[in-house]
Structures are given as C-alpha cells and as structure tokens.
Design an enzyme around this catalytic site. Structure first.
Site, PDB file in Angstrom:
ATOM      1  CB  CYS A  89      19.780  53.695  -4.280  1.00 44.10           C
ATOM      2  SG  CYS A  89      18.105  53.297  -3.617  1.00 44.10           S
ATOM      3  CG  HIS A 197      21.990  49.534  -1.842  1.00 48.79           C
ATOM      4  ND1 HIS A 197      22.138  51.170  -1.084  1.00 48.79           N
ATOM      5  CD2 HIS A 197      20.303  49.697  -1.965  1.00 48.79           C
ATOM      6  CE1 HIS A 197      21.215  51.799  -0.943  1.00 48.79           C
ATOM      7  NE2 HIS A 197      20.004  50.687  -1.663  1.00 48.79           N
ATOM      8  CD  GLU A 199      25.346  51.321   0.160  1.00 45.91           C
ATOM      9  OE1 GLU A 199      26.183  50.807  -0.872  1.00 45.91           O
ATOM     10  OE2 GLU A 199      23.894  51.777   0.241  1.00 45.91           O
TER      11      GLU A 199
END
Lengths: 225, 78
Positions: A89, A197, A199
C-alpha cells in the site's frame, strides 16, 4: 531458523503493527522496528517491510516524502544488495517514489477511497514472494487506498509483463490500474510492491488466510538459500 | 526572490480529479468547458545563492514525479 526482519515506521504509517504481527506469526521471530529517521538498518536482515499508512500525511504525493527520508537510502542500498523488500500500500507508493520499482500510483480512477476485500490472481508464482501460491491461483486480500491506480507507459508495462514482473493482478477493475496490475517486482525479483494487504489475511480470525503464503514463500526462500 | 514551480500531469496521463472537477463545473450550469487538468503550484522564497540548476534539481527529483508529471519553473521579477 531465525528470520531476521525489519518493519520501517514513517510518521503516519498505520499498518506497521499489523505487518509486524504477521511477520512474527508466520516466521516465529519478532521483527525489528526501525524508525524513518534512522540512517542505518540493523545488520544482516533477511527481509524488510515497508508498511501501509499515510506517511507524512501524503503531502506532495503519496510516498514522496518518505522516499526521501534517511532510512530509505539504507533500504535502497539493501535492496540493491539483494535483501528482499516488501512494500504494501503506502509502502508500494514509497517504492515507486524511491525508484526501486517503475511506474507511479495515482488517484483511483473512481476518485473514491476503496476499502474492501478484492480477488486477485497470482500472475507469477516463480518469485521469492509467491512461490507458495499456484500459478493463476485466485486469492482474496483486502485493499484500502485512495491512490492505488498503477500507471506506467506502455513500453514499461510490456516489459514488466514480458519479464514476469507482474506478481498479482486484480481479478476485476478496482481502481483503474493499468492492465489491472496489483503488484510488481523489480528486475532482480527481490523487491515487491503491492496495493492489497497480505498482512491482513494471515489467519482465519481475520476472515481468511490467503496472505499467509506470501510470507511463507519468503521464509522458504531464505531456508533454501 | 519568489520562484514558482508549476507541476502538471503529462499528456496522455488520465486525470480523474480533473474529470471530477469538470463534471462539477457543468453542475454549476456553465457549459463550454472542454477539459480540465488539475495540477499544483509551489511558491518558493529563495535567496540569490540558489542556482537555476538547483531549482531544476529539486523540481525533477522531488517536486514533480517525472513518471507522470512535468514541471515549469518561473522566477518572479523582484
């Protein structure tokens, strides 16, 4: 095996904790936390992560100020030595602004901030970051961004595609990105920038675990190095 | 001395902000505007030691992203 990673925090980063959690959960080793003003990185890093957020309030352009911060000189040096670097990002925006990745991330074509789970396809599973995925695998990973519209000139896009440097594509148009590109690799294959994302998709409690294989791929690459 | 640096999107780069502004202008009931491109202008106060080469340097390395933008530097008459 200990996995020695670092998460860089800029003023305005807000996914650094998520990134650190994901790295620790997948690798079993807590990452080192590095502040943007540090001129040096810890020695012998196996992995560097640039997290999401709004570094420097997105002043001038998203990622522009962070790309010129002291620590980024050290990150560029490390990347050029072959250390794996993942930018997610805002981290992707920092990587393009710093010149480690080609292209630029512009305002979303639809103007609005996009925050939802999106389907991606794995366009190249031969990379350090994607080897634990199947080629063409469809995965679901959330995005949350205003400036995720990937732009590069046609010649650059052709080169990226020809060299297998498109790691992920959106399965549908999300933000106007050229050729629906969601993540790109550098020429050496050790730097990956992506808007979604991974994560945030590490375990079932987060609604899915399709991001986990990305970190496992990097771990696996280290173990077999 | 004042220096103005104008940063604009390159031709061929889509400008969703410009398009939205264009749409809003039409919402004012004003027609005849054919296109809108949004850019930015930075005003710098510099002393006489700052050279043209340094201005070019800061514009090309930081103020504009040369992948998508062009810049134009204007020194304001004192």
């Amino acid at each position: 095996m200990s996995f020695r990673s670092a998460v860089i925090t800029f003023p305005g980063s807000n996914c650094d904790r998520d990134m650190a959690d994901a790295l620790e959960k997948v690798s079993g080793s807590a990452p080192l936390r590095v502040w943007h003003g540090d001129a040096d990185l810890p020695d012998n890093l196996d992995f560097i992560a640039l997290p999401g957020g709004f570094s420097y309030g997105d002043y001038l352009r998203s990622g522009a100020m962070a790309a010129r911060s002291p620590v980024m000189r050290a990150v560029v040096d490390a990347a050029n030595r072959g250390v794996p670097v993942l930018g997610v990002c805002n981290g992707f925006q920092v990587l393009t602004e710093s010149g480690l990745l080609p292209g630029a991330l512009m305002r979303n074509a639809g103007i609005t901030f996009v925050c939802r789970d999106v389907a991606l396809t794995v366009d190249n599973n031969q990379s350090l970051f994607t080897s634990r995925y199947a080629q063409g695998q469809r995965i679901v990973i959330p995005v949350a961004h205003h400036d995720g519209n990937y732009f590069a000139d046609a010649e650059t896009l052709d080169r990226l595609e020809g060299e297998g440097r498109v790691a992920f594509r959106y399965a549908e148009d999300v933000n106007g990105s050229a050729r629906q590109i969601a993540g790109v690799l550098n020429a050496a294959g050790n730097v990956l920038g992506m808007m979604p994302h991974p994560e945030r998709m590490i375990e079932a409690e987060q609604g899915g675990s399709d991001g986990r294989a990305l970190f496992e791929s990097a771990l696996n690459a280290l173990a077999s190095a | 001395m004042k220096v103005r640096v104008y940063v604009s999107l390159k031709n061929g780069v889509l400008d969703p902000q410009g398009r939205a502004i264009h749409h809003a202008i039409e919402g004012l009931g004003i027609h005849g505007v054919k296109d809108v491109r949004a850019g930015k202008m930075l005003e710098l106060e510099v002393d006489e030691t700052v050279t043209d080469a340094q201005l070019e340097d800061m514009a090309s390395k930081l103020l504009a992203n040369m992948v998508i933008e062009n810049y134009r530097i204007e020194r304001q008459p004192a």
